[in-house]
Design an enzyme around this catalytic site. Structure first.
Site, short mmCIF file in Angstrom:
data_model
loop_
_atom_site.label_atom_id
_atom_site.label_comp_id
_atom_site.label_asym_id
_atom_site.label_seq_id
_atom_site.Cartn_x
_atom_site.Cartn_y
_atom_site.Cartn_z
N ASN A 131 0.76 -1.37 -0.04
CA ASN A 131 -0.04 0.14 0.11
C ASN A 131 0.79 1.18 0.04
O ASN A 131 1.54 1.49 1.00
CB ASN A 131 -0.91 -0.13 1.10
CG ASN A 131 -1.65 1.18 1.40
OD1 ASN A 131 -1.82 2.21 0.57
ND2 ASN A 131 -2.22 1.25 2.59
N LYS A 166 0.16 4.32 -0.05
CA LYS A 166 -0.43 5.59 0.31
C LYS A 166 -0.28 6.72 -0.59
O LYS A 166 -0.31 6.51 -1.94
CB LYS A 166 -0.02 5.82 1.79
CG LYS A 166 -0.20 4.46 2.65
CD LYS A 166 0.11 4.47 4.17
CE LYS A 166 -0.28 3.25 4.81
NZ LYS A 166 -0.10 3.24 6.35
N HIS A 218 -9.70 1.73 4.61
CA HIS A 218 -8.48 1.76 5.24
C HIS A 218 -8.46 2.48 6.42
O HIS A 218 -9.34 3.47 6.46
CB HIS A 218 -7.23 2.15 4.43
CG HIS A 218 -5.97 2.14 5.07
ND1 HIS A 218 -5.36 2.95 6.12
CD2 HIS A 218 -5.03 1.26 4.78
CE1 HIS A 218 -4.20 2.64 6.25
NE2 HIS A 218 -4.01 1.57 5.74
N GLU A 268 -6.80 4.75 7.60
CA GLU A 268 -6.44 6.29 7.55
C GLU A 268 -8.01 6.95 6.86
O GLU A 268 -8.14 8.08 6.97
CB GLU A 268 -5.36 6.25 6.52
CG GLU A 268 -4.20 6.11 7.38
CD GLU A 268 -2.93 5.61 6.54
OE1 GLU A 268 -2.82 5.74 5.64
OE2 GLU A 268 -1.94 4.84 7.30
N GLU A 313 -5.75 -4.90 10.26
CA GLU A 313 -4.53 -3.78 10.66
C GLU A 313 -5.01 -3.06 11.95
O GLU A 313 -5.58 -2.16 11.98
CB GLU A 313 -4.70 -2.87 9.46
CG GLU A 313 -4.06 -3.42 7.94
CD GLU A 313 -3.62 -2.27 7.13
OE1 GLU A 313 -2.64 -2.61 6.51
OE2 GLU A 313 -4.27 -1.31 6.92
N GLY A 321 2.66 2.41 10.83
CA GLY A 321 3.18 3.41 10.65
C GLY A 321 4.21 3.76 11.96
O GLY A 321 4.78 4.86 12.00
N SER A 367 3.45 -2.11 10.13
CA SER A 367 4.87 -2.23 10.59
C SER A 367 5.29 -3.76 9.95
O SER A 367 6.30 -4.31 10.80
CB SER A 367 5.18 -2.17 11.80
OG SER A 367 4.52 -0.85 12.12
P1 13P Z 1 2.89 0.48 7.56
O1 13P Z 1 3.48 -0.98 7.09
O2 13P Z 1 3.78 1.58 7.08
O3 13P Z 1 2.89 0.27 9.01
O4 13P Z 1 1.46 0.52 7.10
C1 13P Z 1 0.75 -0.62 7.06
C2 13P Z 1 -0.47 -0.01 6.43
O5 13P Z 1 -1.33 0.94 6.84
C3 13P Z 1 -1.07 -0.97 5.18
O6 13P Z 1 -2.14 -0.78 4.66
#
Ligand code: 13P
Length: 248
Positions: free
Chosen positions: A9, A11, A94, A96, A166, A172, A212
């Site tokens: 992903n 982002k 997601h 976010e 997740e 992150g 992560s």
């Molecule tokens: P990270 O791997 O950067 O923690 O992000 C995870 C994520 O949100 C994947 O959709």
């Protein structure tokens, strides 16, 4: 039998030039894999990546879509538009998007229905925030998200789903869930799917862990019984790291 899927992903990272450079490097390293590999890129990078990955089995994903076919929805992109350019997957709900763009279980549900009708496989994201985990409510929250997001979805379609567990506190932050914590929740999700549908359906659904994931912890996570892959944020931006995760 379900096949694991490791999806990146990206982002809101990478320009088209950077995406193309990634594809060149990635293709040099990639010689096929037993697990599925996909990149979920920003909208404007999808067409370039589609071309760049032609002739490989690397799949393409978007990170969001609208639940209507078309209309006066400034700034939005429909499932049909994504399908037209060869998108295979779309991340839906997601954390976010739930946090910053007011997505709810109801919009997630509408998007999943629309993605399926356009022939796109949804990667449905669910997971609790830290306060919910600390309050012992993680399972309750995930159950509500799963049931709300899948309202009215038939068993035939549910079997084709990808679900990404997740935990928001692990995204992150560098603080990943332990493989045992991740496995426990993925097992819980599979059990719920069995109750909502059938054992056959729950056996088919690909359940990823995200939060992560990096080369150093990918093997431990992927070796867990109930975890069928990963949704990888930061570590999917570097071709070498993403490849190491795919080759866990
Ligand atoms: P990270 O791997 O950067 O923690 O992000 C995870 C994520 O949100 C994947 O959709």
């Amino acid at each position: 039998m379900r096949k694991p899927l490791i999806a990146g992903n990206w982002k809101m990272f990478k320009t088209t030039a950077e995406a193309e450079a990634f594809a060149v490097e990635f293709k040099e390293l990639y010689h096929g894999t037993d697990v599925g590999a996909a990149i979920c890129a920003p909208f404007t990078q999808l067409l370039a990546l589609k071309k760049a990955f032609e002739g490989t089995d690397v799949k393409l994903g978007a990170q969001n879509m609208h639940f209507e076919d078309e209309g006066a929805f400034t700034g939005e992109v429909s499932a049909g538009m994504l399908k037209e350019i060869g998108v295979d997957y779309c991340i839906i709900g997601h954390s976010e998007r739930r946090q910053y763009f007011a997505e709810t279980d109801e919009t997630v549900n509408k998007k999943i229905i629309k993605a399926f009708s356009a022939g796109i496989t949804p990667i449905m994201c669910i997971g609790e925030v830290l306060e919910e985990r600390d309050a012992g409510k993680a399972f309750e929250v995930v159950k509500k998200q799963l049931e709300g997001g899948l309202l009215g979805i038939s068993a035939g379609l549910a079997a084709k789903l990808v679900i990404a567990y997740e935990p928001v506190w692990a995204i992150g932050t560098g603080r990943n869930a332990t493989p045992q914590q991740a496995n426990e929740m993925c097992a819980f999700i599979r059990k719920l799917l069995e109750e909502m549908y059938t054992g056959e359906v729950s056996d088919e659904v690909v359940i990823q862990y995200g939060g992560s994931v990096k080369p150093a912890n990918a093997t431990d996570i992927m070796n867990m019984e109930e975890i069928d892959g990963a949704l990888v944020g930061g570590a999917s931006l570097k071709a070498k790291d993403f490849m190491e995760i795919i080759n866990f």
